[in-house]
Design a protein around this motif. Structure first.
Motif, short mmCIF file in Angstrom:
data_model
loop_
_atom_site.label_atom_id
_atom_site.label_comp_id
_atom_site.label_asym_id
_atom_site.label_seq_id
_atom_site.Cartn_x
_atom_site.Cartn_y
_atom_site.Cartn_z
N LEU A 77 -2.41 -20.63 -21.89
CA LEU A 77 -3.07 -19.42 -21.41
C LEU A 77 -4.49 -19.31 -21.97
N LEU A 78 -4.77 -20.08 -23.02
CA LEU A 78 -6.13 -20.09 -23.57
C LEU A 78 -7.15 -20.57 -22.55
N PHE A 79 -6.69 -21.36 -21.57
CA PHE A 79 -7.60 -21.90 -20.58
C PHE A 79 -7.89 -20.91 -19.45
N ASN A 80 -7.20 -19.76 -19.44
CA ASN A 80 -7.52 -18.73 -18.44
C ASN A 80 -8.88 -18.13 -18.75
N ASN A 81 -9.69 -18.00 -17.76
CA ASN A 81 -11.03 -17.44 -17.95
C ASN A 81 -10.97 -15.92 -17.77
N ASP A 82 -10.34 -15.24 -18.75
CA ASP A 82 -10.14 -13.80 -18.62
C ASP A 82 -10.45 -13.05 -19.92
N GLY A 93 -9.70 -13.77 -22.87
CA GLY A 93 -8.59 -13.78 -23.83
C GLY A 93 -7.47 -12.82 -23.50
N TYR A 94 -7.53 -12.16 -22.33
CA TYR A 94 -6.51 -11.15 -21.98
C TYR A 94 -5.10 -11.74 -21.98
N SER A 95 -4.89 -12.82 -21.24
CA SER A 95 -3.54 -13.39 -21.10
C SER A 95 -2.99 -13.84 -22.45
N PHE A 96 -3.83 -14.50 -23.23
CA PHE A 96 -3.37 -15.03 -24.51
C PHE A 96 -3.09 -13.91 -25.50
N ASN A 97 -3.95 -12.90 -25.54
CA ASN A 97 -3.75 -11.77 -26.46
C ASN A 97 -2.48 -10.98 -26.13
N VAL A 98 -2.22 -10.79 -24.83
CA VAL A 98 -1.00 -10.08 -24.42
C VAL A 98 0.23 -10.93 -24.74
N TYR A 99 0.12 -12.23 -24.54
CA TYR A 99 1.21 -13.15 -24.88
C TYR A 99 1.52 -13.11 -26.38
N ALA A 100 0.48 -13.16 -27.22
CA ALA A 100 0.68 -13.11 -28.67
C ALA A 100 1.29 -11.78 -29.10
N ASN A 101 0.86 -10.71 -28.46
CA ASN A 101 1.42 -9.39 -28.77
C ASN A 101 2.91 -9.33 -28.41
N PHE A 102 3.27 -9.92 -27.27
CA PHE A 102 4.67 -9.95 -26.84
C PHE A 102 5.53 -10.72 -27.84
N ILE A 148 -6.39 -12.06 -31.22
CA ILE A 148 -6.16 -13.38 -31.81
C ILE A 148 -6.97 -14.45 -31.08
N HIS A 149 -7.35 -14.17 -29.83
CA HIS A 149 -8.17 -15.12 -29.08
C HIS A 149 -9.50 -15.38 -29.78
N ALA A 150 -10.07 -14.33 -30.38
CA ALA A 150 -11.33 -14.50 -31.10
C ALA A 150 -11.14 -15.40 -32.32
N LYS A 151 -10.00 -15.27 -32.99
CA LYS A 151 -9.70 -16.10 -34.15
C LYS A 151 -9.54 -17.56 -33.73
N VAL A 152 -8.91 -17.78 -32.59
CA VAL A 152 -8.76 -19.14 -32.07
C VAL A 152 -10.14 -19.75 -31.79
N SER A 153 -11.00 -18.98 -31.14
CA SER A 153 -12.34 -19.46 -30.83
C SER A 153 -13.11 -19.79 -32.10
N GLU A 154 -12.94 -18.95 -33.12
CA GLU A 154 -13.63 -19.18 -34.40
C GLU A 154 -13.13 -20.46 -35.06
N PHE A 201 -1.62 -30.04 -26.54
CA PHE A 201 -2.05 -29.31 -27.73
C PHE A 201 -3.43 -29.77 -28.20
N ALA A 202 -3.67 -31.08 -28.20
CA ALA A 202 -4.94 -31.62 -28.69
C ALA A 202 -6.10 -31.21 -27.78
N ALA A 203 -5.83 -31.01 -26.49
CA ALA A 203 -6.89 -30.64 -25.55
C ALA A 203 -7.50 -29.29 -25.88
N MET A 204 -6.70 -28.38 -26.44
CA MET A 204 -7.18 -27.01 -26.68
C MET A 204 -8.36 -26.97 -27.66
N PRO A 205 -8.24 -27.52 -28.88
CA PRO A 205 -9.39 -27.45 -29.78
C PRO A 205 -10.58 -28.26 -29.28
N ILE A 206 -10.31 -29.37 -28.60
CA ILE A 206 -11.41 -30.20 -28.09
C ILE A 206 -12.20 -29.46 -27.02
#
Length: 259
Positions: free
Chosen positions: A38-43, A45-54, A181-187, A247-252
């Protein structure tokens, strides 16, 4: 000592526990990768943040999460015990080591497992611990116009110190406020050293699963000329190739495109 206890105290019993916990962790990897994509959604961070909250506020998921943590610790503990027992059983190394038909990954499962365990400690302290137990993760507010479906995002600072999340509707606008948490991932993924560590760990995961997935089925006696090729195919292509690459694709991708 009961027969049950004797079985699980034996070398075969320990291998069986490792097989069961290992297959449970394999199942988790599939689910975790699906959520992280969901990190790859261009939104914003909405999808990922809602997923993490769930994941962190739905009680059944929280129970499964603690079973997962226990499984990781048990898997690592029994791997260490079996490694020590094997070394004690053959304390003197061969003067000249004979050629072995076993793969490199099967001969280095201890090293691969150690790399993965160290990575998990770093990864969970950087994300899971900070998300659940510190105030270093900010908040994001998402407003979705229910008539048009358009969503806007903005930083949000709650007034109450114990605020976790909220969902409300005002004037046909849905307002979702969650930890960012999306901001933390980006950082984290903007740090080249973190990216390198992450990719190395995924390489270790690939080799670990290449041997571990197939070995788990052999340990449990699920070997059959008809189904074994299927197990090998899934273990190789899904668990040793697709999942680590995903998994490796995400940080790259984040390092090169999100900065």
């Amino acid at each position: 000592m009961s027969e049950f206890k004797q079985t699980f105290n034996s070398s075969l019993g320990k291998k069986l526990i490792m097989a069961l916990t290992g297959l449970f962790l394999c199942t988790f990897l599939i689910v975790h990768l699906g959520g992280n994509l969901l990190l790859f959604n261009n939104d914003n961070g909405y999808s990922f943040n809602v997923y993490a909250n769930f994941l962190t506020h739905f009680p059944p998921i929280e129970v499964i999460a603690y079973i997962l943590y226990i499984s990781i610790l048990v898997h690592a503990l029994y791997a260490t015990i079996l490694t020590i027992q094997n070394r004690r059983a053959r304390p003197v190394s061969y003067a000249s080591r004979p050629k072995s038909p076993t793969s490199w990954s099967s001969q280095n499962m201890g090293l691969l497992g150690s790399i993965l365990f160290l990575f998990l400690v770093i990864h969970m302290s950087d994300f899971w611990y900070k998300y659940k137990y510190t105030d270093t993760i900010g908040f994001k507010e998402y407003r979705t116009d229910l008539s048009s479906g358009k969503t806007t995002a903005a930083d949000f600072k709650p007034e109450a110190a114990d605020f976790e999340h909220s969902v409300s509707t005002e004037n046909n606008v849905e307002i979702v406020r969650v930890k960012n948490i999306h901001a933390k991932v980006s950082e984290s993924f903007s740090n080249i050293w973190y990216v390198i560590i992450y990719v190395i760990a995924m390489g270790a995961l690939a080799f670990h699963l290449l041997h571990g997935f197939q070995s788990a089925f052999r340990t449990m006696g699920w070997v059959h000329r008809k189904y074994t090729p299927v197990v090998y195919f899934i273990g190789t292509w899904l668990f040793a190739v697709i999942i680590p690459l995903g998994f490796a694709a995400m940080p790259i991708v984040y390092f090169f495109t999100k900065q």
